[in-house]
Design an enzyme around this catalytic site. Sequence first.
Site, PDB file in Angstrom:
ATOM      1  N   HIS A 237       0.489  -1.316  -0.232  1.00 36.73           N
ATOM      2  CA  HIS A 237      -0.097   0.506  -0.038  1.00 36.73           C
ATOM      3  C   HIS A 237       0.707   1.024   0.071  1.00 36.73           C
ATOM      4  O   HIS A 237       0.122   2.080  -0.010  1.00 36.73           O
ATOM      5  CB  HIS A 237      -1.347   0.262   0.814  1.00 36.73           C
ATOM      6  CG  HIS A 237      -2.535   0.468   1.119  1.00 36.73           C
ATOM      7  ND1 HIS A 237      -2.293   2.009   1.909  1.00 36.73           N
ATOM      8  CD2 HIS A 237      -2.715   0.734   0.452  1.00 36.73           C
ATOM      9  CE1 HIS A 237      -3.368   2.577   2.416  1.00 36.73           C
ATOM     10  NE2 HIS A 237      -4.424   2.544   1.017  1.00 36.73           N
ATOM     11  N   LYS A 239       3.250   4.431  -0.982  1.00 33.98           N
ATOM     12  CA  LYS A 239       3.137   5.437  -2.316  1.00 33.98           C
ATOM     13  C   LYS A 239       4.372   6.250  -2.024  1.00 33.98           C
ATOM     14  O   LYS A 239       4.578   6.909  -1.081  1.00 33.98           O
ATOM     15  CB  LYS A 239       1.914   6.593  -2.272  1.00 33.98           C
ATOM     16  CG  LYS A 239       0.699   5.569  -2.420  1.00 33.98           C
ATOM     17  CD  LYS A 239      -0.038   5.779  -1.072  1.00 33.98           C
ATOM     18  CE  LYS A 239      -1.292   4.995  -1.559  1.00 33.98           C
ATOM     19  NZ  LYS A 239      -1.827   4.674  -1.112  1.00 33.98           N
ATOM     20  N   ASP A 244      16.286  11.302  -7.895  1.00 32.47           N
ATOM     21  CA  ASP A 244      18.291  11.968  -7.042  1.00 32.47           C
ATOM     22  C   ASP A 244      18.626  11.687  -5.582  1.00 32.47           C
ATOM     23  O   ASP A 244      19.673  12.545  -5.967  1.00 32.47           O
ATOM     24  CB  ASP A 244      18.160  13.243  -7.590  1.00 32.47           C
ATOM     25  CG  ASP A 244      18.251  13.360  -9.355  1.00 32.47           C
ATOM     26  OD1 ASP A 244      18.208  11.861 -10.136  1.00 32.47           O
ATOM     27  OD2 ASP A 244      18.162  14.882 -10.458  1.00 32.47           O
ATOM     28  N   HIS A 416      -9.069  10.966   1.992  1.00 33.98           N
ATOM     29  CA  HIS A 416      -8.312  10.436   1.670  1.00 33.98           C
ATOM     30  C   HIS A 416      -7.282   9.955   2.331  1.00 33.98           C
ATOM     31  O   HIS A 416      -6.368   9.610   2.243  1.00 33.98           O
ATOM     32  CB  HIS A 416      -8.099   9.715   0.264  1.00 33.98           C
ATOM     33  CG  HIS A 416      -6.893   8.222  -0.048  1.00 33.98           C
ATOM     34  ND1 HIS A 416      -6.066   8.633  -0.241  1.00 33.98           N
ATOM     35  CD2 HIS A 416      -7.914   7.055  -0.280  1.00 33.98           C
ATOM     36  CE1 HIS A 416      -5.705   6.540  -0.901  1.00 33.98           C
ATOM     37  NE2 HIS A 416      -6.969   6.396  -0.518  1.00 33.98           N
ATOM     38  N   LYS A 418      -4.607  10.705   5.167  1.00 37.23           N
ATOM     39  CA  LYS A 418      -3.633   8.922   6.260  1.00 37.23           C
ATOM     40  C   LYS A 418      -3.050  10.221   7.082  1.00 37.23           C
ATOM     41  O   LYS A 418      -1.771  10.174   6.853  1.00 37.23           O
ATOM     42  CB  LYS A 418      -3.337   8.321   6.045  1.00 37.23           C
ATOM     43  CG  LYS A 418      -4.013   7.151   4.994  1.00 37.23           C
ATOM     44  CD  LYS A 418      -3.737   7.777   3.512  1.00 37.23           C
ATOM     45  CE  LYS A 418      -3.729   6.533   2.749  1.00 37.23           C
ATOM     46  NZ  LYS A 418      -5.397   6.377   2.482  1.00 37.23           N
ATOM     47  N   ASP A 423      -0.092  17.226  20.534  1.00 37.22           N
ATOM     48  CA  ASP A 423      -0.040  18.776  20.526  1.00 37.22           C
ATOM     49  C   ASP A 423       0.642  19.594  19.499  1.00 37.22           C
ATOM     50  O   ASP A 423       0.786  20.014  19.345  1.00 37.22           O
ATOM     51  CB  ASP A 423       1.113  18.017  21.464  1.00 37.22           C
ATOM     52  CG  ASP A 423       0.472  17.951  23.202  1.00 37.22           C
ATOM     53  OD1 ASP A 423      -1.030  17.620  22.933  1.00 37.22           O
ATOM     54  OD2 ASP A 423       0.794  17.419  24.105  1.00 37.22           O
TER      55      ASP A 423
END
Length: 498
Positions: A237, A239, A244, A416, A418, A423
């Site tokens: 899952h 991404k 470079d 979508h 996450k 604090d």
Amino acid sequence: MQEVIFLIFSLENIYLAIWIIFVTSILLSKKHPITTMSWLLTITLIPVIGMLLYIFLGINWREVTLINKIKNTTHHSVRSIMISNLVKFNSSDFFGRGKRDKLDEILKNLKLEDETVEIINLIFNTEKTQPNLNQNYEIYYSGKNAFKALKNDLLNAKDSIYMEYYIWRSDELGVRVKEILIAKAKEGVEIKLIFDGLGSFLSIDRVYKKELEKAGVEFLYFLDIKLFMLKLDYRNHRKMTIIDGKILHTGGMNLGLEYITGGDKFDSWRDTNIRVIGDMALYYMAIFATDWLNSGGKFDFNRFEKFILNRSNSINSHPMQVSSSGPDSQWASIKYLYTKCITNAKREIFIQTPYFIPDHSLLEQLKIAALSGVKVRIMSAGKSDNIITHRVGKTFFEELLLANIEVYQYQKGFLHAKTILYDDEVSSIGTCNFDSRSFNINYEINAIFYDKEINSKLKKQFFEDMKYSTKLELDFFIKQSKFKRLTDSFFRLFAPLL
């Protein structure tokens, strides 16, 4: 008539024998008791379908074959180059010796709060990744801005491009990225792409892949379900794009046009990505290299040495750390990260996730935090791309509200993102949803930031998203019919399996 009765009796005995085999397998799997009960109910209440689901989604095939395959790869060369978590099975055997002094030196120079140091130690002890310093960053809250920046960086690549996405589509965005990659390959840039075997299954057409191959662009499927059908439950899952060895793009966005336009189902798509310039790219590059090896590829680790020798000093010094986990991890490190964020919080916690299906421990920790006076705010998708997970997630809201936790459902398109922050100093952007699948089964990766500026920006965006969200009230759930409560309770039985 007797033959029919005998046949029925025989079939019943055969079914009973098969059922006992499945029950034994489930009990011996050492799953969490709640997950064990869920699978036992599934194979009992939905006999044939439930058993098939357990074969494809419940059996821990990784212990038998996946880890053995990973152990056969060669990664000792990386150990001598940099501290990373290339090996997810017992990584301390490879990277944990003699590195504590270096961590102590880094912590001394950073001068962070004691609770922040606890998180850094947690990630170090579970994964052996060090906090690192970075020159610059930019946070994106829309696919339009995120992919504009990504395409610009791809166009300016000089040495290498490594990209790994759960979903990669050969749509308008995918075609444009392909054109850039082909052009850069012709310039001599090394390009490697990883697609998840399930997430990108049938989403990339043959012509697209042939054009990549012809140009010399390498790509592999991580656990291609055509070859690993029984392991389709284990999804990569992650991404990321590393350019470079110094530029990193990561977050919740897959490579698909819907992240820009909203797609066919939604008016818009609200996600969070970050672009980082600095040493964080090298840590992500190490994890990419692991996934590339485990997908059957070969990797030239000499590139690490070159990038490390040529890297620039981080003047602005934004401290960050990477946390990654998967079904072959020794520790559920990202879950532990979330747990520590919740228990460390003194004033407030902000969580954004499209799917909210916590296990018992995280649910209790959130309630304890709120009942102890911490302001807990949770935002999930009000409009979802998955009806079942959306329905199951809503079954947790009533007890959250009873504990004085604020719950919001985002309505302006599909949420979508996450993210988690608490604090003033600690925050995280990544691929991990707030559910059991992400914490225990998927291959996930999160960037952790020990930076008050980043924390403040994410907090500001949360309040902005609240303007387009519905705040849930306890009265709504109290007034629900008994039938609705009964059906919700039934759906919740399957929460550990989602």
